[in-house]
Design a protein around this motif. Structure first.
Motif: not given
Length: 498
Positions: A239-252, A283-289, A438-442
């Motif tokens: 879930a943490g890796a999903t969140l980080v990869a998803l953020i990179r999709v938005f940021e790249e 992790v996703l529900l807290a980390g992405f917002p 990711e830290f916040f979600g974990i």
């Protein structure tokens, strides 16, 4: 000229005898190990030169020890599949101890002034509290403290020293990010093998030992655990890796990077799904917002909520997709009061509240979970499963300890937000966005599972939180190229700055 040739010949002869002696000693030692230990001795004989080389590298460069620690925290998961008894935890402790020694050995090159960082103060205060817990009069078996304090605070304290003091470069940060994503990708592939091809004999042996089958085989469905300690740990990492990869999709900005990270997002998310770890969804529900708040992009936050609310309603109040086991597991995470295991957790916490009402400093570190069952199984703290990292802290360090720990996490997040908002470099911004979210979600997921106390999640958190808090070291102007920013920048922020 002749004297020079003679000198060169003499030096070559000395080197020949030195190498011959070393080779002879190695051969004798390898033969002895094989004769005494058989196959295990052969493995040790092969690994010995490699380990010696790694040891020398750690002594020469402390940064190497830090990254060796990270790789080892992923590798220790394979210990259960090796027929040789491997003291995985002690190996990690040894690497950290050697790296700390290397810091002092190379002390003149280290940046000791960075220990004045607010992040280090927060970690140091928590570590000091856990040291004081060694003298907790309620502890039924005080030596158990030495086993649990490592995950509680000792490793975090040591890693904070190393990350702050060592002259880490921007390239080192890139290596850390890539190492984590590569290990996560390999873990996802291994989980697909477990789920769709089958378990190896060693994995089956682990599954049917202890109570593992009860928690990893539910209604005939396997909860994939890859090469992690258990499915909950694996699900949290995915879930943490999903969140980080998803953020990179938005940021790249470049399309091929967006596509690559989008594919990684799908791989990691399906890895999370086959783990069957319901709490990892948070992790996703807290980390992405939290990421959208970091960006201060409230328009996208509102759009995200508008898309998320119907999905939640679909999961909570309909049966769409219930035929799929993974979807049903996600649905049950959003309706906890219909889950017998969650109700049992609440009942256990009610029992603990009775025991702990007169113990503000807890029952002592090492009294619950596996250490409690090993050293003081008769004690009440060992007989009630905490099923949560914060509940485990509550049992062992009391309400004072868990409050102090949550304040530390909040402080680290606050320092991280302050530093990330000051960054100018685009690459560093998107990396730190991912780490911080990711830290916040974990941290939120810690209410349901003790992932913050297990390899490799805690190792990633220990390193990333200090990287975030001192990200100014690698900040540059947006137009600066990578080739010009290999060296860390001076530290402009200490206690006085916040």
């Amino acid at each position: 000229m002749a004297q020079s040739i003679f000198s060169l010949s003499n030096r070559s002869s000395n080197q020949f005898w030195l190498y011959s002696l070393a080779g002879g000693l190695y051969t004798v030692g390898a033969g002895y190990l094989i004769s005494k230990l058989g196959g295990a001795g052969a493995v040790l004989a092969i690994l010995a030169p490699l380990l010696l080389g790694l040891l020398i590298l750690v002594f020469l460069e402390p940064r190497f020890g830090l990254f060796l620690y990270l790789q080892l925290c992923f590798i220790v998961g394979f210990a259960r599949f090796v027929h040789v008894s491997v003291p995985a935890g002690l190996l990690v402790d040894g690497v950290l101890a050697l790296t700390l020694f290397s810091l002092f050995l190379n002390g003149q090159r280290m940046e000791w002034s960075r220990l004045r960082s607010p992040a280090f103060l927060l970690v140091a205060i928590w570590f000091l509290y856990t040291v004081i817990e060694l003298f907790n009069p309620e502890a039924p078996y005080r030596p158990a403290w030495f086993f649990h304090v490592r995950a509680f605070s000792l490793h975090w304290f040591l890693v904070a020293c190393m990350v702050l003091v060592a002259p880490i470069t921007r390239k080192d940060v890139r290596i850390f990010v890539n190492s984590w994503l590569i290990w996560s990708f390999l873990a996802a592939l291994w989980s697909f093998k477990q789920q769709y091809i089958g378990l190896s004999p060693d994995e089956l042996a682990w599954l049917y030992s202890g109570n593992n089958a009860k928690t990893h085989l539910l209604f005939g469905q396997l909860r994939a655990f890859s090469f992690y300690s258990d499915a909950a740990q694996f699900g949290a990492e995915m879930a943490g890796a999903t969140l980080v990869a998803l953020i990179r999709v938005f940021e790249e900005k470049k399309v091929h990077y967006k596509v690559a990270y989008a594919l990684l997002t799908l791989v990691f998310f399906w890895g999370y799904a086959v783990s069957g770890t319901r709490s990892a969804l948070f992790v996703l529900l807290a980390g992405f917002p939290f990421y959208l708040i970091l960006k201060r992009d409230f328009t996208k936050l509102i759009i995200g909520v508008a898309f998320a609310v119907p999905l939640f309603l679909l999961l909570m109040y309909t049966s769409v997709g219930s035929s799929n086991y993974q979807v049903q597991r996600m649905r049950s995470a959003l309706t906890p009061m219909n889950d017998p295991s969650f109700i049992l957790r609440l009942q256990n916490q009610a029992k603990l509240r009775t025991y702990l009402q007169d113990l503000p400093f807890g029952a002592g570190i090492g009294t619950s979970t596996d250490m409690g069952a090993r050293f003081s199984p008769w004690h009440w703290a060992a007989q009630i499963p905490p099923d949560s990292w914060y509940v485990e802290l509550w049992i062992e360090t009391g309400r004072v300890g868990v409050a102090l720990y949550i304040l530390m996490l909040t402080g680290l997040a606050g320092v991280g937000v302050y530093q990330v908002w000051r960054l100018k470099d685009p690459w560093m911004i998107k990396v730190m966005y991912g780490f911080l979210a990711e830290f916040f979600g974990i941290a939120v997921m810690g209410y349901s599972n003790p992932v913050l106390g297990q390899f490799p999640t805690n190792s990633v958190v220990f390193i990333s939180t200090i990287l975030i808090a001192t990200s100014y070291r690698w900040d540059t102007k947006p137009e600066t190229s990578d080739s010009e920013i290999d060296q860390p920048l001076p530290a402009p922020l200490h206690y006085e700055a916040i």
